[in-house]
Enzyme design. Structure first.
Site, short mmCIF file in Angstrom:
data_model
loop_
_atom_site.label_atom_id
_atom_site.label_comp_id
_atom_site.label_asym_id
_atom_site.label_seq_id
_atom_site.Cartn_x
_atom_site.Cartn_y
_atom_site.Cartn_z
CB CYS A 64 5.75 -4.97 -4.22
SG CYS A 64 5.00 -4.46 -2.66
CG HIS A 97 8.50 -12.83 19.48
ND1 HIS A 97 8.18 -11.68 20.17
CD2 HIS A 97 9.58 -13.37 20.11
CE1 HIS A 97 9.03 -11.53 21.19
NE2 HIS A 97 9.90 -12.54 21.17
C1 RB5 Z 1 3.59 -0.56 -7.89
O1 RB5 Z 1 3.66 0.71 -8.46
C2 RB5 Z 1 3.41 -0.47 -6.39
O2 RB5 Z 1 2.12 -0.09 -6.10
C3 RB5 Z 1 3.75 -1.79 -5.75
O3 RB5 Z 1 5.07 -2.13 -6.06
C4 RB5 Z 1 3.64 -1.87 -4.24
O4 RB5 Z 1 4.32 -0.82 -3.64
C5 RB5 Z 1 2.29 -2.08 -3.71
O5 RB5 Z 1 2.05 -2.22 -2.51
#
Ligand code: RB5
Length: 142
Positions: A64, A97
């Protein structure tokens, strides 16, 4: 099989990693998201984690924007040990680990070259076992 999943913040890096792994001959399954439209990272973290927990995939990579949200999501699935790594050293330790079966990366924080090095280190480092065996077992029984 390596399962990949991402939100919009991880889409670009996921594409790069997917191409790299495919070129290297790995079997890869891309669980989405498939573009940069805004989506919710818990859904994709869960998808990848379930693919690994059910043994459809041996390992997973979740991405993400920061790597934080999607790693939290993946770790909620039983049997998943997801490690968010920002350095090669962390990736090696996550394998050695913690026997991490899912790697998390931050698509907005970790540039491509370093991300590739992290993926390589994690995929090519063996779990040490020994004293770490019991600790991993404790994690899995939580
Ligand atoms: C999305 O904007 C963002 O919040 C997500 O990609 C991530 O970084 C969340 O932890």
């Amino acid at each position: 099989m390596i399962a990949l999943a991402n939100d919009h913040g991880g889409f670009e890096l996921k594409e790069e990693i997917k191409n790299k792994l495919e070129k290297e001959g790995y079997d890869v399954v891309d669980l989405g998201a498939y573009n940069e439209e805004s989506v919710d990272y818990p859904i994709y973290g869960k998808k990848c984690a379930e693919e690994v927990a059910s043994k459809n995939a041996e390992k997973g990579i979740v991405i993400c924007g920061s790597g934080i949200g999607i790693s939290i999501a993946a770790n909620k699935v039983k049997g998943i040990r997801c490690a968010l790594c920002t350095s090669v050293e962390m990736a090696k330790l996550a394998a050695k680990h913690n026997n991490a079966n899912v790697l998390a990366l931050g698509g907005r924080l970790t540039e491509k070259k370093l991300a590739f090095e992290i993926v390589d280190a994690w995929l090519n480092t063996e779990f040490e076992g020994g004293r770490h065996e019991k600790r991993v077992e404790l994690l899995d029984n939580m």
